[in-house]
Design an enzyme around this catalytic site. Structure first.
Site, PDB file in Angstrom:
ATOM      1  N   SER A  42      25.756  42.497  30.891  1.00 42.75           N
ATOM      2  CA  SER A  42      26.783  42.394  29.858  1.00 42.75           C
ATOM      3  C   SER A  42      27.879  43.440  29.979  1.00 42.75           C
ATOM      4  O   SER A  42      28.954  43.275  29.404  1.00 42.75           O
ATOM      5  CB  SER A  42      26.146  42.489  28.464  1.00 42.75           C
ATOM      6  OG  SER A  42      25.403  43.680  28.322  1.00 42.75           O
ATOM      7  N   ASP A 336      29.839  48.812  20.475  1.00 43.66           N
ATOM      8  CA  ASP A 336      28.741  48.390  19.616  1.00 43.66           C
ATOM      9  C   ASP A 336      27.519  49.234  19.960  1.00 43.66           C
ATOM     10  O   ASP A 336      27.655  50.301  20.554  1.00 43.66           O
ATOM     11  CB  ASP A 336      28.483  46.883  19.731  1.00 43.66           C
ATOM     12  CG  ASP A 336      28.102  46.442  21.141  1.00 43.66           C
ATOM     13  OD1 ASP A 336      27.682  47.293  21.964  1.00 43.66           O
ATOM     14  OD2 ASP A 336      28.206  45.232  21.432  1.00 43.66           O
ATOM     15  N   HIS A 339      27.294  48.734  24.149  1.00 39.11           N
ATOM     16  CA  HIS A 339      28.382  48.640  25.122  1.00 39.11           C
ATOM     17  C   HIS A 339      29.537  49.588  24.791  1.00 39.11           C
ATOM     18  O   HIS A 339      29.854  49.797  23.617  1.00 39.11           O
ATOM     19  CB  HIS A 339      28.919  47.207  25.157  1.00 39.11           C
ATOM     20  CG  HIS A 339      27.848  46.181  25.355  1.00 39.11           C
ATOM     21  ND1 HIS A 339      27.282  45.482  24.308  1.00 39.11           N
ATOM     22  CD2 HIS A 339      27.222  45.758  26.473  1.00 39.11           C
ATOM     23  CE1 HIS A 339      26.357  44.656  24.779  1.00 39.11           C
ATOM     24  NE2 HIS A 339      26.299  44.808  26.091  1.00 39.11           N
TER      25      HIS A 339
END
Length: 371
Positions: A42, A336, A339
């Site tokens: 991600s 967040d 990340h």
């Protein structure tokens, strides 16, 4: 090529602005590599998971609020990822997510991104989050792309194209945070001690890496696992004291990274690969620790919580749709609970591009591009 605003860069050190001003002038004809192919999770996913039945998706606001058009794209940050910035510094256009290429009509000759949120080196990593592409699956997806490329070039042209293209691999983070560090869901922590688990990861990583080498790639950047004990998710879940990271988790990451460095040294000196290929270790761990230790030097003020949500968002894997954000996004290291912000990503990309051997070993991307 995109333009950068003063607002998005004002808190980044001056040398960053100068380098981007130069990199932004590059045209496709002056690109430092013919193409860039990305394998990862991600941190570098640019939309593949949008097409999967997965909980690990970011195709909703406020993700992408600082991207062109302020629209969510499937990137797990407020704007651009590390590889987005690397591509621009190299003079490459934005490369498509693999899942956006499967129906054709998309240019794949400048590269493709195969990264998948929740994906890891091990096949089972992230299974509790639904569909995702593991490293092995990403290599398989690339082989489908290679078939398409081979239809448009002669065999010799494909060989030269592959040898000159850049491969970026950023995997391993999920094998810890979405596998080894979740003993209620996975058995790996009961089977392997941290050292043995790092050995297992590297063994599987090496197998898939050599598959890419066997397909013709010769220029590799292998990013290390970051200081996972410093991300808001782990700080919250493990009750870290203010101003401290979870050292036990960071030590696990270092076990893997030390093995990855040894692999780079081995491959660069191996009789079969030395001379015709170059493998580079991207020290994302060291760069991140330096930023977290001296945040004000890099324009950051908040290092222990995300701009979007706090801690683990009480069970949510990412920030909630239409969540209330922090006011100054570029002053946060983390977007967040897992990340980083694009401000952080930009610094890491620049270090990969023209940093010292402590950032990229044994050479940086600018040096790697030279004949």
């Amino acid at each position: 090529m995109m333009s950068f605003t003063i607002q998005s860069l004002v808190l980044v050190p001056v040398f960053v602005v100068v380098v981007l001003a130069v990199g932004g002038e590059n045209s496709m004809e002056l690109a430092m590599f013919p193409a860039m192919f990305v394998f990862g999770d991600s941190l570098v996913d640019n939309g593949n998971n949008n097409h999967l039945n997965s909980l690990a998706r970011s195709n909703y606001s406020p993700y992408g609020i600082d991207y062109d058009g302020s629209q969510p794209t499937g990137r797990f940050t407020n704007g651009r990822t590390i590889v987005d910035f690397i591509g621009e510094l190299l003079g490459l256009p934005e490369i498509p997510a693999f899942m956006d290429t499967v129906d054709g009509g998309v240019d794949i000759l400048r590269g493709v991104n195969y990264a998948s949120a929740a994906g890891g080196i091990l096949e089972e990593t992230g299974r509790h989050l639904g569909e995702r592409f593991s490293m092995g699956r990403q290599v398989e997806n690339f082989e489908k792309t290679l078939m398409e490329i081979s239809r448009s070039m002669s065999r010799e042209s494909v060989k030269e194209y592959m040898a000159k293209s850049l491969v970026v691999v950023s995997l391993g983070n999920n094998d810890y945070i979405n596998n080894y560090l979740k003993p209620s869901l996975f058995l790996t922590a009961s089977i392997y001690d941290p050292s043995s688990f790092a050995d297992l990861l590297l063994s599987n990583f090496t197998t898939h890496l050599l598959e890419l080498y066997g397909n013709g790639f010769r220029k590799f950047v292998l990013a290390g696992v970051g200081p996972l004990g410093c991300i808001p998710d782990q700080l919250s879940a493990r009750g870290a004291l203010p101003g401290q990271c979870v050292e036990a988790v960071n030590e696990m990451a270092e076990l893997f990274n030390n093995r990855l460095i040894s692999l780079v040294i081995c491959l660069n000196s191996d009789n079969k690969t030395a001379g015709e290929a170059i493998f580079v270790y991207g020290n994302t761990y060291g760069s991140a620790v330096e930023i977290l230790t001296n945040p004000l030097d890099y324009g950051f003020q908040v290092t222990n919580r995300g701009c979007c949500g706090v801690g683990r968002n009480r069970g949510e894997i990412t920030c909630l749709p239409l969540a209330v954000l922090c006011v100054l996004r570029d002053r946060h290291v983390f977007w967040d609970a897992f990340h980083p912000t694009q401000a952080f990503n930009l610094i890491i990309a620049l270090r990969a591009f023209n940093g010292s051997k402590s950032d990229c070993y044994p050479i940086n991307l600018s040096q790697m591009s030279r004949p």
